[in-house]
Design an enzyme around this catalytic site. Sequence first.
Site, mmCIF file in Angstrom:
data_model
loop_
_atom_site.group_PDB
_atom_site.id
_atom_site.type_symbol
_atom_site.label_atom_id
_atom_site.label_comp_id
_atom_site.label_asym_id
_atom_site.label_seq_id
_atom_site.Cartn_x
_atom_site.Cartn_y
_atom_site.Cartn_z
ATOM 1 N N HIS A 1 26.476 15.858 1.187
ATOM 2 C CA HIS A 1 27.862 15.706 1.673
ATOM 3 C C HIS A 1 28.157 14.239 1.963
ATOM 4 O O HIS A 1 29.194 13.712 1.575
ATOM 5 C CB HIS A 1 28.077 16.470 2.998
ATOM 6 C CG HIS A 1 28.002 17.961 2.901
ATOM 7 N ND1 HIS A 1 27.169 18.707 3.698
ATOM 8 C CD2 HIS A 1 28.661 18.855 2.135
ATOM 9 C CE1 HIS A 1 27.332 19.984 3.431
ATOM 10 N NE2 HIS A 1 28.222 20.113 2.483
ATOM 11 N N LYS B 1 33.312 34.135 9.539
ATOM 12 C CA LYS B 1 32.062 33.748 8.881
ATOM 13 C C LYS B 1 31.038 33.315 9.930
ATOM 14 O O LYS B 1 31.381 32.564 10.843
ATOM 15 C CB LYS B 1 32.363 32.568 7.942
ATOM 16 C CG LYS B 1 31.539 32.552 6.683
ATOM 17 C CD LYS B 1 32.101 31.532 5.709
ATOM 18 C CE LYS B 1 30.989 30.821 4.977
ATOM 19 N NZ LYS B 1 31.487 29.734 4.133
ATOM 20 N N ARG C 1 27.770 19.799 -8.105
ATOM 21 C CA ARG C 1 26.316 19.698 -8.184
ATOM 22 C C ARG C 1 25.779 20.102 -9.545
ATOM 23 O O ARG C 1 24.882 19.488 -10.071
ATOM 24 C CB ARG C 1 25.663 20.593 -7.126
ATOM 25 C CG ARG C 1 25.664 19.981 -5.774
ATOM 26 C CD ARG C 1 25.352 20.983 -4.706
ATOM 27 N NE ARG C 1 26.501 21.840 -4.480
ATOM 28 C CZ ARG C 1 26.688 22.556 -3.394
ATOM 29 N NH1 ARG C 1 25.777 22.565 -2.456
ATOM 30 N NH2 ARG C 1 27.765 23.283 -3.246
ATOM 31 N N SER D 1 23.746 23.237 2.352
ATOM 32 C CA SER D 1 23.474 23.502 3.769
ATOM 33 C C SER D 1 22.633 24.765 3.928
ATOM 34 O O SER D 1 21.726 24.819 4.765
ATOM 35 C CB SER D 1 24.790 23.679 4.546
ATOM 36 O OG SER D 1 25.562 22.517 4.467
HETATM 37 P P1 ADP Z 1 27.459 23.920 0.994
HETATM 38 O O1 ADP Z 1 26.943 24.984 1.898
HETATM 39 O O2 ADP Z 1 27.308 24.302 -0.451
HETATM 40 O O3 ADP Z 1 26.887 22.569 1.294
HETATM 41 P P2 ADP Z 1 30.111 23.167 1.965
HETATM 42 O O4 ADP Z 1 31.339 23.997 2.004
HETATM 43 O O5 ADP Z 1 29.626 22.672 3.269
HETATM 44 O O6 ADP Z 1 29.030 23.972 1.196
HETATM 45 O O7 ADP Z 1 30.357 21.906 1.013
HETATM 46 C C1 ADP Z 1 31.557 21.256 0.972
HETATM 47 C C2 ADP Z 1 31.668 20.509 -0.316
HETATM 48 O O8 ADP Z 1 30.726 19.446 -0.320
HETATM 49 C C3 ADP Z 1 31.314 21.324 -1.553
HETATM 50 O O9 ADP Z 1 32.413 21.990 -2.052
HETATM 51 C C4 ADP Z 1 30.900 20.264 -2.508
HETATM 52 O O10 ADP Z 1 32.068 19.695 -3.067
HETATM 53 C C5 ADP Z 1 30.284 19.220 -1.635
HETATM 54 N N1 ADP Z 1 28.832 19.253 -1.640
HETATM 55 C C6 ADP Z 1 27.999 20.030 -0.926
HETATM 56 N N2 ADP Z 1 26.718 19.727 -1.172
HETATM 57 C C7 ADP Z 1 26.726 18.735 -2.087
HETATM 58 C C8 ADP Z 1 25.714 17.990 -2.757
HETATM 59 N N3 ADP Z 1 24.419 18.227 -2.547
HETATM 60 N N4 ADP Z 1 26.111 17.034 -3.630
HETATM 61 C C9 ADP Z 1 27.416 16.821 -3.845
HETATM 62 N N5 ADP Z 1 28.417 17.489 -3.247
HETATM 63 C C10 ADP Z 1 28.084 18.435 -2.388
#
Ligand code: ADP
Length: 159
Positions: free
Chosen positions: A17, A41, A90, A127
Amino acid sequence: MRRVVCPGSFDPVTNGHLDIITRAADLYDEVVVAVARNPSKTSLFTAAERVELLREVTKKYDNVRVDSFEGLTVDFCKANGISAIVKGLRAVSDFDYEMQMAQMNYSQSGVETLFMTTNPLYAFLSSSLVKDFAKYGGDVSGLVPGPVLTALTSRLAES
Ligand code: ADP
């Protein structure tokens, strides 16, 4: 002022992130990191805790602001003068859903979605995976910022 939003659950924020947020901050005048509050959630950290952690790990970036919202991302965009959503991609598996969502958002509101390819170092990172690994004693210290590691360790010790 070119203001964009990075929306997500951030439960908790990972280095993946953070990589997207900081790269967006290099390109745009202001980046609003928007934590989605979704009462139906289950999350490990409350929305307020997720906001706090994000503020802590982005504090050195002057043009990054952290907020939270409930409901549609495009409504948050309209209320905050934001013209584009920045998302990280990703893998191809992210693509179908993200494209559908981007097209829906654009058709309903005119808000654009811009995709950034993930840093290959974090392509596997989510996450949920971090939480699962940490829960069973895995070392996630290279995957999340220091304050998140501390918060994660103490939260998992409580359960
Ligand atoms: P996650 O549980 O998959 O991390 P989130 O809703 O917290 O989901 O993620 C928010 C956004 O951050 C995702 O839609 C994606 O665009 C981006 N994101 C999450 N993890 C990554 C990563 N490892 N690399 C690039 N972008 C990411």
